[in-house]
Design an enzyme around this catalytic site. Structure first.
Site, PDB file in Angstrom:
ATOM      1  N   TYR A  56      56.500 -40.735 -46.144  1.00  0.00           N
ATOM      2  CA  TYR A  56      57.086 -39.513 -46.700  1.00  0.00           C
ATOM      3  C   TYR A  56      58.408 -39.783 -47.417  1.00  0.00           C
ATOM      4  O   TYR A  56      58.751 -39.077 -48.365  1.00  0.00           O
ATOM      5  CB  TYR A  56      57.202 -38.428 -45.623  1.00  0.00           C
ATOM      6  CG  TYR A  56      55.829 -37.867 -45.295  1.00  0.00           C
ATOM      7  CD1 TYR A  56      55.184 -37.019 -46.191  1.00  0.00           C
ATOM      8  CD2 TYR A  56      55.149 -38.246 -44.148  1.00  0.00           C
ATOM      9  CE1 TYR A  56      53.903 -36.548 -45.939  1.00  0.00           C
ATOM     10  CE2 TYR A  56      53.870 -37.773 -43.876  1.00  0.00           C
ATOM     11  CZ  TYR A  56      53.248 -36.929 -44.782  1.00  0.00           C
ATOM     12  OH  TYR A  56      51.968 -36.471 -44.542  1.00  0.00           O
ATOM     13  N   ARG A  59      57.357 -40.613 -50.843  1.00  0.00           N
ATOM     14  CA  ARG A  59      56.974 -39.397 -51.582  1.00  0.00           C
ATOM     15  C   ARG A  59      58.224 -38.640 -52.053  1.00  0.00           C
ATOM     16  O   ARG A  59      58.297 -38.133 -53.149  1.00  0.00           O
ATOM     17  CB  ARG A  59      56.137 -38.439 -50.699  1.00  0.00           C
ATOM     18  CG  ARG A  59      54.941 -39.027 -49.968  1.00  0.00           C
ATOM     19  CD  ARG A  59      53.738 -39.111 -50.874  1.00  0.00           C
ATOM     20  NE  ARG A  59      53.850 -40.147 -51.873  1.00  0.00           N
ATOM     21  CZ  ARG A  59      53.749 -41.461 -51.623  1.00  0.00           C
ATOM     22  NH1 ARG A  59      53.570 -41.932 -50.427  1.00  0.00           N
ATOM     23  NH2 ARG A  59      53.853 -42.328 -52.613  1.00  0.00           N
ATOM     24  N   ASN A  90      50.893 -28.106 -52.379  1.00  0.00           N
ATOM     25  CA  ASN A  90      51.808 -29.209 -52.679  1.00  0.00           C
ATOM     26  C   ASN A  90      53.064 -29.119 -51.831  1.00  0.00           C
ATOM     27  O   ASN A  90      53.583 -28.034 -51.565  1.00  0.00           O
ATOM     28  CB  ASN A  90      52.183 -29.197 -54.158  1.00  0.00           C
ATOM     29  CG  ASN A  90      50.971 -29.402 -55.044  1.00  0.00           C
ATOM     30  OD1 ASN A  90      49.932 -29.858 -54.565  1.00  0.00           O
ATOM     31  ND2 ASN A  90      51.073 -29.054 -56.310  1.00  0.00           N
ATOM     32  N   VAL A  91      53.555 -30.306 -51.444  1.00  0.00           N
ATOM     33  CA  VAL A  91      54.772 -30.340 -50.646  1.00  0.00           C
ATOM     34  C   VAL A  91      55.994 -30.642 -51.523  1.00  0.00           C
ATOM     35  O   VAL A  91      57.102 -30.756 -51.022  1.00  0.00           O
ATOM     36  CB  VAL A  91      54.636 -31.357 -49.483  1.00  0.00           C
ATOM     37  CG1 VAL A  91      53.555 -30.891 -48.505  1.00  0.00           C
ATOM     38  CG2 VAL A  91      54.318 -32.765 -49.973  1.00  0.00           C
ATOM     39  N   HIS A 107      51.182 -26.329 -46.925  1.00  0.00           N
ATOM     40  CA  HIS A 107      51.184 -27.608 -46.206  1.00  0.00           C
ATOM     41  C   HIS A 107      52.589 -28.165 -45.964  1.00  0.00           C
ATOM     42  O   HIS A 107      52.734 -29.355 -45.718  1.00  0.00           O
ATOM     43  CB  HIS A 107      50.319 -28.630 -46.959  1.00  0.00           C
ATOM     44  CG  HIS A 107      48.855 -28.287 -46.933  1.00  0.00           C
ATOM     45  ND1 HIS A 107      47.927 -28.853 -47.775  1.00  0.00           N
ATOM     46  CD2 HIS A 107      48.164 -27.427 -46.149  1.00  0.00           C
ATOM     47  CE1 HIS A 107      46.721 -28.346 -47.507  1.00  0.00           C
ATOM     48  NE2 HIS A 107      46.845 -27.474 -46.536  1.00  0.00           N
ATOM     49  N   GLY A 173      44.079 -27.591 -60.231  1.00  0.00           N
ATOM     50  CA  GLY A 173      44.288 -28.962 -59.776  1.00  0.00           C
ATOM     51  C   GLY A 173      44.101 -29.208 -58.303  1.00  0.00           C
ATOM     52  O   GLY A 173      44.919 -29.897 -57.684  1.00  0.00           O
ATOM     53  N   SER A 175      40.955 -30.377 -55.387  1.00  0.00           N
ATOM     54  CA  SER A 175      39.566 -30.793 -55.189  1.00  0.00           C
ATOM     55  C   SER A 175      38.824 -29.833 -54.263  1.00  0.00           C
ATOM     56  O   SER A 175      37.619 -29.942 -54.094  1.00  0.00           O
ATOM     57  CB  SER A 175      39.534 -32.208 -54.601  1.00  0.00           C
ATOM     58  OG  SER A 175      40.197 -32.213 -53.349  1.00  0.00           O
ATOM     59  N   ASN A 200      38.361 -32.402 -63.708  1.00  0.00           N
ATOM     60  CA  ASN A 200      37.161 -32.845 -62.992  1.00  0.00           C
ATOM     61  C   ASN A 200      36.822 -31.763 -61.962  1.00  0.00           C
ATOM     62  O   ASN A 200      37.002 -31.957 -60.759  1.00  0.00           O
ATOM     63  CB  ASN A 200      37.462 -34.198 -62.326  1.00  0.00           C
ATOM     64  CG  ASN A 200      36.259 -34.766 -61.632  1.00  0.00           C
ATOM     65  OD1 ASN A 200      35.124 -34.383 -61.931  1.00  0.00           O
ATOM     66  ND2 ASN A 200      36.492 -35.642 -60.680  1.00  0.00           N
ATOM     67  N   PRO A 201      36.398 -30.600 -62.453  1.00  0.00           N
ATOM     68  CA  PRO A 201      36.369 -29.410 -61.586  1.00  0.00           C
ATOM     69  C   PRO A 201      35.376 -29.482 -60.436  1.00  0.00           C
ATOM     70  O   PRO A 201      34.247 -29.936 -60.618  1.00  0.00           O
ATOM     71  CB  PRO A 201      35.983 -28.280 -62.548  1.00  0.00           C
ATOM     72  CG  PRO A 201      35.418 -28.933 -63.750  1.00  0.00           C
ATOM     73  CD  PRO A 201      35.940 -30.322 -63.807  1.00  0.00           C
TER      74      PRO A 201
END
Ligand code: OAD
Length: 232
Positions: A56, A59, A90-91, A107, A173, A175, A200-201
């Site tokens: 982390y 990140r 997203n974090v 998250h 964006g 998955s 890339n849906p």
């Protein structure tokens, strides 16, 4: 004046890809070089705190050097005309840094840490490293303020309620492989118009799909929303 139409965005790692932050799955994704259970689970925290903190910290350093992209800015612009709500997996803090006002982090957040004994004891740490041995004010070790695999998602009820009040739902964006976040799509009322933006849906029945990157797709969706709600 009539209330503004509510547009709810559900965003995932692809939202920040054009800002240079790695997504999780697929070629070049974070989960290619890291095992989820070794860095993003309560068991990992018990087994090897140093590794978890390092993951982390990396990140957070990447985030410190990233800036919001045009996609984030399109969402900011829409706030003048629409009641915009963002639910993000997203974090990172790129939505906020772009001026998105109503952002719910499902998250967790990289720029925060919390007591490993009391999840309500949360502190801001900005972009600095979190070090082994740092403790919260209750004396328990500080851990990243991240919802790990196997943990419950405290913001889920709030997020589901928001989606259920959407006039338009825009998914960007993600998955849609992680639950319960992916189940939020089912909460949209039947009258809501739905867009999904992803080069890339994933499968998303009932959605108007734009197979594009976040910035390009969001510019197009902004245009379609204005047409739909204000006839311009
Ligand atoms: P994923 O990495 O699973 O999916 C990222 C999605 O972004 C994919 O569908 C890509 O096709 C798409 N994508 C790539 N580049 C894009 C671009 N320029 N514009 C738009 N889309 C693009 O990430 P998430 O779905 O966000 O959780 O992952 C969900 C959760 O799994 C994360 O919050 C994280 C992860 O493990 C935790 O760590 C708790």
């Amino acid at each position: 004046m009539a209330e503004k139409p509510r547009v709810v965005f559900i965003t995932g790692a692809g939202m920040s890809a054009e800002s240079g932050l790695q997504t999780f799955r697929g070629a070049g994704g974070l989960w290619e070089n890291h095992r989820i259970e070794e860095v993003a689970s309560p068991e990992a925290w018990e087994m090897n705190r140093e590794l978890v903190l390092r993951f982390y910290n990396e990140r957070r350093r990447a985030l410190a050097n990233a800036v919001p992209n045009d996609g984030h800015r399109v969402i900011t612009e829409l706030q003048d005309e629409f009641d915009v709500r963002v639910i993000t997996q997203n974090v990172d803090d790129l939505h906020e840094r772009a001026g998105n006002v109503n952002v719910l982090h499902l998250h967790g957040e990289l720029t925060k840490a919390r007591s490993s004994a009391d999840e309500t004891l949360v502190v801001d740490i900005g972009y600095r490293d979190l070090c082994l041995g740092e403790c919260a004010s209750d004396g328990a070790p500080l851990r990243p303020h991240i919802v790990w695999f196997g943990e419950s998602v405290p913001m889920m009820r709030l997020a589901a309620d928001l989606v259920s009040t959407a006039h338009a739902l825009v998914v960007v964006g993600t998955s849609l492989q992680v639950y319960p976040a992916a189940s939020l799509l089912w909460e949209a009322p039947s009258h809501a118009i739905r867009f999904l933006i992803d080069p890339n849906p994933p499968e998303a029945p009932g959605f108007y799909v734009l197979s594009k990157g976040a910035s390009e797709g969001l510019k197009e969706v902004a245009h379609l929303l204005r047409q739909q709600f204000f006839f311009r």
